[in-house]
Design an enzyme around this catalytic site. Structure first.
Site, mmCIF file in Angstrom:
data_model
loop_
_atom_site.group_PDB
_atom_site.id
_atom_site.type_symbol
_atom_site.label_atom_id
_atom_site.label_comp_id
_atom_site.label_asym_id
_atom_site.label_seq_id
_atom_site.Cartn_x
_atom_site.Cartn_y
_atom_site.Cartn_z
ATOM 1 N N LYS A 72 53.834 13.538 36.439
ATOM 2 C CA LYS A 72 52.804 14.280 37.189
ATOM 3 C C LYS A 72 51.380 13.748 36.960
ATOM 4 O O LYS A 72 50.553 13.805 37.864
ATOM 5 C CB LYS A 72 52.861 15.774 36.850
ATOM 6 C CG LYS A 72 54.048 16.486 37.474
ATOM 7 C CD LYS A 72 53.974 17.979 37.236
ATOM 8 C CE LYS A 72 55.184 18.668 37.831
ATOM 9 N NZ LYS A 72 55.144 20.126 37.717
ATOM 10 N N ASP A 108 52.353 23.578 43.085
ATOM 11 C CA ASP A 108 52.891 24.610 42.168
ATOM 12 C C ASP A 108 52.036 25.883 42.199
ATOM 13 O O ASP A 108 52.543 26.986 42.386
ATOM 14 C CB ASP A 108 52.927 24.085 40.723
ATOM 15 C CG ASP A 108 54.126 23.190 40.463
ATOM 16 O OD1 ASP A 108 55.122 23.288 41.193
ATOM 17 O OD2 ASP A 108 54.051 22.382 39.521
HETATM 18 P P1 NDP Z 1 54.817 22.813 29.524
HETATM 19 O O1 NDP Z 1 55.755 22.252 28.514
HETATM 20 O O2 NDP Z 1 53.761 21.965 30.104
HETATM 21 O O3 NDP Z 1 54.079 24.111 28.880
HETATM 22 C C1 NDP Z 1 54.818 25.091 28.204
HETATM 23 C C2 NDP Z 1 53.884 26.237 27.793
HETATM 24 O O4 NDP Z 1 54.689 27.271 27.226
HETATM 25 C C3 NDP Z 1 52.857 25.861 26.747
HETATM 26 O O5 NDP Z 1 51.675 26.587 26.969
HETATM 27 C C4 NDP Z 1 53.531 26.297 25.445
HETATM 28 O O6 NDP Z 1 52.600 26.581 24.423
HETATM 29 C C5 NDP Z 1 54.181 27.574 25.911
HETATM 30 N N1 NDP Z 1 55.314 28.005 25.098
HETATM 31 C C6 NDP Z 1 56.568 27.489 25.074
HETATM 32 N N2 NDP Z 1 57.352 28.170 24.219
HETATM 33 C C7 NDP Z 1 56.574 29.149 23.674
HETATM 34 C C8 NDP Z 1 56.787 30.188 22.729
HETATM 35 N N3 NDP Z 1 57.987 30.363 22.143
HETATM 36 N N4 NDP Z 1 55.756 31.025 22.424
HETATM 37 C C9 NDP Z 1 54.558 30.861 23.000
HETATM 38 N N5 NDP Z 1 54.276 29.894 23.902
HETATM 39 C C10 NDP Z 1 55.273 29.042 24.238
HETATM 40 O O7 NDP Z 1 55.771 23.407 30.648
HETATM 41 P P2 NDP Z 1 55.373 23.733 32.180
HETATM 42 O O8 NDP Z 1 54.034 24.351 32.204
HETATM 43 O O9 NDP Z 1 55.634 22.545 33.010
HETATM 44 O O10 NDP Z 1 56.477 24.816 32.552
HETATM 45 C C11 NDP Z 1 56.387 26.142 32.057
HETATM 46 C C12 NDP Z 1 57.397 27.005 32.781
HETATM 47 O O11 NDP Z 1 57.063 27.058 34.169
HETATM 48 C C13 NDP Z 1 58.848 26.462 32.714
HETATM 49 O O12 NDP Z 1 59.678 27.532 32.366
HETATM 50 C C14 NDP Z 1 59.139 26.017 34.137
HETATM 51 O O13 NDP Z 1 60.495 26.228 34.487
HETATM 52 C C15 NDP Z 1 58.237 26.946 34.939
HETATM 53 N N6 NDP Z 1 57.888 26.435 36.266
HETATM 54 C C16 NDP Z 1 58.263 27.180 37.348
HETATM 55 C C17 NDP Z 1 57.975 26.747 38.619
HETATM 56 C C18 NDP Z 1 58.418 27.580 39.766
HETATM 57 O O14 NDP Z 1 58.334 27.088 40.897
HETATM 58 N N7 NDP Z 1 58.840 28.820 39.572
HETATM 59 C C19 NDP Z 1 57.247 25.502 38.865
HETATM 60 C C20 NDP Z 1 56.854 24.795 37.652
HETATM 61 C C21 NDP Z 1 57.193 25.258 36.405
HETATM 62 P P3 NDP Z 1 52.001 25.410 23.490
HETATM 63 O O15 NDP Z 1 50.919 24.737 24.295
HETATM 64 O O16 NDP Z 1 51.468 26.143 22.312
HETATM 65 O O17 NDP Z 1 53.147 24.489 23.157
#
Ligand code: NDP
Length: 289
Positions: A72, A108
């Site tokens: 991306k 998105d």
């Molecule tokens: P990233 O890996 O870029 O970001 C993940 C985020 O989740 C970070 O902020 C991370 O925090 C946080 N996180 C993960 N686990 C935990 C936890 N146990 N406790 C607290 N914070 C947590 O992923 P994306 O942003 O790309 O994707 C995130 C979600 O969005 C996914 O589930 C994906 O499936 C969904 N999504 C849905 C779409 C849709 O069309 N419905 C489109 C795109 C994505 P930290 O920074 O501290 O690691």
């Protein structure tokens, strides 16, 4: 008599891994319903091969492509142009080929915004709390800020990512923003109108996982949204329903980003209902139709 054309227009997604990307289901259903000679392909492209893949896309006169992990941001140097929103977000999930030029978009956050509109939720003047600061959170936060949200509070586990996104909103939009470090159970303040879980908490197979927040702070006048598309009735949404809050699941965001891609690539209005039903069937959610 007109000569029949067997040519197919190609679109798809480049990523690694790519096997479980479900957008193909939406797009193929839409092409079929509209009787368009288009094909959506899930294509495995390794990081080191992205430039070659983009050149191949041009050579094959593809109409466009989606990009997912890890491309991306890496794709930015290969584009001829970029939308204002994608440029602020700093990431592109869709390329549209216009007169041989590659234009980057990010659909998105727009898909998320459309799912709010479908549910008659206004963003203008609202105070919004977003859990997470990853790719999905960035796209959502920027679109909400540009759509006129009054203030966005970013709540994230890691300080650096959270502060970066907060600064981005403050510097690139007219929306107020603040950062809250997520190192203990959070309570949703009274002034928050919309809560968005944009983390991967609840993503399959961790469907029992829920965000660390005070359940009693989920009020009936709060709108609670989740981005998890598969198994969309997450623990967070169940908790919010129990407190009487309005809930919006991640299926709408998925369908609407697909619908926006469809429109960008074909120039035609997307058959949103067909796309929604196709993905619900794929995910075994027909009972909710
Ligand atoms: P990233 O890996 O870029 O970001 C993940 C985020 O989740 C970070 O902020 C991370 O925090 C946080 N996180 C993960 N686990 C935990 C936890 N146990 N406790 C607290 N914070 C947590 O992923 P994306 O942003 O790309 O994707 C995130 C979600 O969005 C996914 O589930 C994906 O499936 C969904 N999504 C849905 C779409 C849709 O069309 N419905 C489109 C795109 C994505 P930290 O920074 O501290 O690691």
């Amino acid at each position: 008599m007109m000569q029949k054309s067997y040519r197919e227009e190609l679109v798809g997604v480049f990523g690694d891994p790519i096997d479980e990307n479900p957008t193909v289901i939406l797009e193929q259903a839409a092409f079929q319903a509209c009787q368009l000679n288009y094909r959506y392909l899930n294509i495995l492209v390794k990081s080191e091969d992205l430039e070659q893949a983009i050149l191949g896309m041009k050579a094959m006169h593809m109409k466009g492509i989606n990009l997912t992990i890890p491309h991306k941001c890496a794709v930015l140097p290969y584009l001829d142009g970029i939308s204002k929103e994608a440029s602020i977000i700093g990431a592109v999930n869709t390329i549209v080929v216009k007169d041989g030029k590659l234009v980057g978009e990010n659909t998105d956050g727009k898909g998320f915004l459309t799912s709010l509109q479908e549910n008659d939720i206004t963003v203008l003047g609202q105070e919004i709390m977003i859990l997470g600061a990853g790719g999905a959170a960035r796209a959502i936060a920027v679109e909400l800020a540009l759509a006129g949200a009054k203030k966005i509070t970013i709540v994230n586990r890691s300080r650096q990512r959270g502060e970066e996104l907060t600064t981005l909103i403050q510097e690139k939009t007219s929306c107020q923003a603040e950062f809250l470090l997520w190192n203990k159970t959070i309570s949703i303040p009274e002034e928050i109108n919309i809560l968005v879980n944009a983390t991967s908490i609840g993503l399959f197979p961790n469907v029992e996982q829920k965000p660390d927040l005070d359940e009693s702070s989920l009020r009936p006048d709060l709108v609670v949204c989740d981005v998890i598309p598969n198994h969309p009735r997450t623990q967070l949404l169940k908790m919010a329903e129990q407190q009487g809050a309005k809930t919006i699941d991640g299926l709408g965001m998925l369908v609407n980003q697909g619908a926006i891609n469809f429109q960008l690539w074909t120039g035609k209005k997307a058959p949103v209902e067909v796309m929604k039903q196709a993905i619900q069937k794929e995910f075994g959610l027909e009972e909710s139709l």
